[in-house]
Design an enzyme around this catalytic site. Structure first.
Site, short mmCIF file in Angstrom:
data_model
loop_
_atom_site.label_atom_id
_atom_site.label_comp_id
_atom_site.label_asym_id
_atom_site.label_seq_id
_atom_site.Cartn_x
_atom_site.Cartn_y
_atom_site.Cartn_z
CB CYS A 80 -0.92 0.01 1.23
SG CYS A 80 -1.99 1.45 1.34
CD GLU A 87 -6.69 1.91 -4.30
OE1 GLU A 87 -6.93 2.97 -3.69
OE2 GLU A 87 -5.59 1.34 -4.28
#
Length: 220
Positions: free
Chosen positions: A131, A174
């Site tokens: 991430c 997301e």
């Protein structure tokens, strides 16, 4: 995992002001890192807090930040904006063997507002994820292999699309960002590796070796 994140307390006017400041800065913003409260808030659903022109400019800015990072997705909270907007694109040149093992196919660029997803079927699969808001770490995450995504396109039209494999993983990652969820919330904690160890030991097409050596997902 459903999100129990607290909704953002930023008003529509404050969100608008934050976006205007970002667009006027003239530089690519830095990506917010874990520990910042904005990443743990349920972002405000988009309902016209910014104009169509500002939305287009913000999407373009987010795409450029994503490319520079580089990454395959970026959510507005990662730029300090608690708004349900994310951009996604996967055009990386990946080894064919790795791509086949991971079900990874190119994902053309798109932006989504107010997304939600639901699993299609019961199949799940675990792979390592990283991430942009958790620099230096990778961890294995079990996710549904196929999902249906509901979202609003930037032009205001409702959309429903189905994704599988790596594309489904990006979509889930997301969307989770917009609900105050980080991938580590869903990760196999014994799998956590820093980037150097991941690259040296676990960057195979699948997680078979890592799960054996690090002792996660036993007997599955």
């Amino acid at each position: 995992m459903s999100s129990d994140a607290k909704p953002t307390d930023l008003s529509a006017a404050r969100i608008h002001e934050t976006v205007q400041q970002l667009l006027a800065s003239g530089v690519l913003p830095t990506i917010v890192q874990a520990g910042h409260p904005v990443l743990r808030q349920f972002a405000a659903p988009f309902n016209g807090q910014i104009s169509d022109a500002e939305l287009g400019q913000l999407i373009d800015l987010m795409r450029r930040v994503m490319h520079k990072a580089p990454g395959v997705g970026l959510a507005a909270p990662q730029l300090g904006i608690p708004l349900q907007l994310a951009v996604l694109e996967d055009q990386f040149d990946v080894d064919p063997g790795v791509a086949a093992a991971r079900g990874r196919e190119p994902l053309p660029f798109f932006a989504m507002l107010n997304p939600s997803y639901e699993p299609l079927g019961t199949a799940t699969v675990a792979f390592y994820e990283g991430c942009l808001s958790l620099n230096g770490l990778q961890a294995a995450v079990m996710r549904p292999e196929q999902v249906r995504l509901n979202f609003t396109a930037p032009d205001g039209s409702p959309q429903q699309r189905e994704f599988r494999g790596w594309q489904a993983r990006i979509v889930q990652h997301e969307t989770d960002h917009l609900h105050g969820i980080l991938y580590l919330d869903r990760a196999e904690l014994r799998s956590i590796s820093n980037n150097a160890e991941y690259s040296a030991r676990w960057a195979q097409p699948d997680i078979t070796l890592a799960r054996k050596e690090l002792g996660f997902l036993p007997g599955d």
